[in-house]
Write an enzyme that holds these catalytic residues in place. Structure first.
Site, PDB file in Angstrom:
ATOM      1  N   GLN A   1     -12.384  18.142   1.358  1.00 36.75           N
ATOM      2  CA  GLN A   1     -13.768  18.714   1.256  1.00 36.75           C
ATOM      3  C   GLN A   1     -14.586  17.539   1.484  1.00 36.75           C
ATOM      4  O   GLN A   1     -15.850  17.607   2.195  1.00 36.75           O
ATOM      5  CB  GLN A   1     -14.150  19.302   0.046  1.00 36.75           C
ATOM      6  CG  GLN A   1     -15.365  19.999   0.058  1.00 36.75           C
ATOM      7  CD  GLN A   1     -15.815  20.301  -1.252  1.00 36.75           C
ATOM      8  OE1 GLN A   1     -15.338  20.937  -2.040  1.00 36.75           O
ATOM      9  NE2 GLN A   1     -17.127  19.849  -1.607  1.00 36.75           N
TER      10      GLN A   1
ATOM     11  N   HIS B   1      -6.311  10.926  -1.190  1.00 36.81           N
ATOM     12  CA  HIS B   1      -5.111  11.495  -0.304  1.00 36.81           C
ATOM     13  C   HIS B   1      -3.834  11.865  -1.180  1.00 36.81           C
ATOM     14  O   HIS B   1      -3.236  12.697  -0.824  1.00 36.81           O
ATOM     15  CB  HIS B   1      -4.479  10.108   0.323  1.00 36.81           C
ATOM     16  CG  HIS B   1      -5.549   9.527   1.404  1.00 36.81           C
ATOM     17  ND1 HIS B   1      -6.216   8.227   1.119  1.00 36.81           N
ATOM     18  CD2 HIS B   1      -6.163   9.734   2.520  1.00 36.81           C
ATOM     19  CE1 HIS B   1      -6.956   7.942   2.051  1.00 36.81           C
ATOM     20  NE2 HIS B   1      -6.811   8.926   3.049  1.00 36.81           N
TER      21      HIS B   1
END
Ligand code: AMP
Length: 280
Positions: free
Chosen positions: A148, A37
């Site tokens: 991704q 994150h």
């Protein structure tokens, strides 16, 4: 850094920034923030003038037997991390703020939503598409940053953004891994020490694919067989899927070409983990 609880406040913050000609970045998360994150927040800070991080454990993307109730919640640490990385706002709405009483509007990306994780988690991508569209509408961001790591989610959200002609552009950031290869995930904390070791089968499998492709192997059945062999050596890991698909449609491809998504999902005990690589 401000903590914002309502859509109206988030929208007002966004519009105030836009008035000053600032670009706005949004990083949607479910909290329990880790270095993956953090990489998204950093990327957002690099590309945008003002960044909002949303922290919302979205009930509609969890199945009835999934981990919504026990999903890790580390709000104070998350806010400290977001602030240290230069986020201006953490948007942390209550469930009723995003799903007002009687809510019956959902966004369903038909077709795509039933593939990969959507096949084993019915309704999951409908929940994701719904909450992300709400976040996009509320934040009015120029760019939104996704990992991704959740490659099928990216495909669903790209399709949604195109279909709904949303103004927010999706930016995809690389997978952040532990030093031994394990892709960071908020769910890794569920793993016992032996399971943590078994979980390395996923990144090992992805490594084998990357190495074979690097040596010119493009044949999908050969790549899948090699991955099956990796999982075969780790009998306590239960494979959900091993696929080589077009990243836009999530449909199987015959040859692994530039931009193809090779993805795996597997259960380690009660924990479902995913990993992938984009063929370069
Ligand atoms: P989550 O909080 O699990 O919903 O994830 C929020 C965002 O962080 C999603 O766009 C994920 O793809 C991204 N993300 C999760 N794990 C990683 C990772 N290991 N590397 C990069 N991005 C990640």
């Amino acid at each position: 850094m401000r903590i914002v609880r309502t859509v109206d406040e988030l929208r007002a913050w966004s519009r105030a920034n836009r008035k000053e000609c600032k670009t706005i970045g949004l990083v949607p998360t479910m909290g329990a923030l880790h270095a993956g994150h953090a990489s998204l927040i950093r990327a957002a800070r690099e590309r945008c003038d003002a960044v909002a991080v949303s922290i919302f454990v979205n009930p509609t993307q969890f199945g009835p037997n999934e981990d919504f109730a026990k999903y890790p919640r580390t709000f104070d640490a998350d806010c400290a991390l977001a602030a240290s990385l230069g986020a201006e706002v953490v948007f942390a709405p209550a469930v009723e703020e995003l799903y007002p009483e009687g809510a019956e509007t959902f966004v369903d990306v038909e077709g795509l939503s039933g593939r990969l994780d959507g096949a084993s988690r019915p309704g999951h991508f409908r929940g994701v598409a719904t909450v992300v569209s709400k976040l996009f509408i509320a934040a009015e961001a120029d760019l939104a940053f996704f990992g991704q790591k959740d490659a099928a989610q990216v495909a669903v959200l790209r399709r949604m953004t195109k279909d709904l002609r949303l103004a927010t552009e999706i930016v995809v950031c690389p997978i952040v891994r532990e030093v031994d290869g394990l892709a960071l995930s908020s769910r890794n904390i569920y793993l016992t020490a032996p399971q943590r070791h078994q979980a390395l089968a996923l990144s090992r499998a992805i490594g084998v694919v990357e190495s074979l492709v690097g040596h010119g192997q493009r044949n999908v059945p050969t790549l899948i067989e090699a991955v099956e062999a990796v999982f075969g050596a780790e009998p306590d890991v239960r494979v959900d899927y091993i696929v080589c698909v077009d990243w836009a449609t999530l449909e199987p491809v015959e040859a692994a070409t530039q931009g193809t998504l090779f993805a795996v999902a597997a259960w380690v005990g009660e924990t479902r983990l995913i990993d992938n690589t984009i063929i370069g």
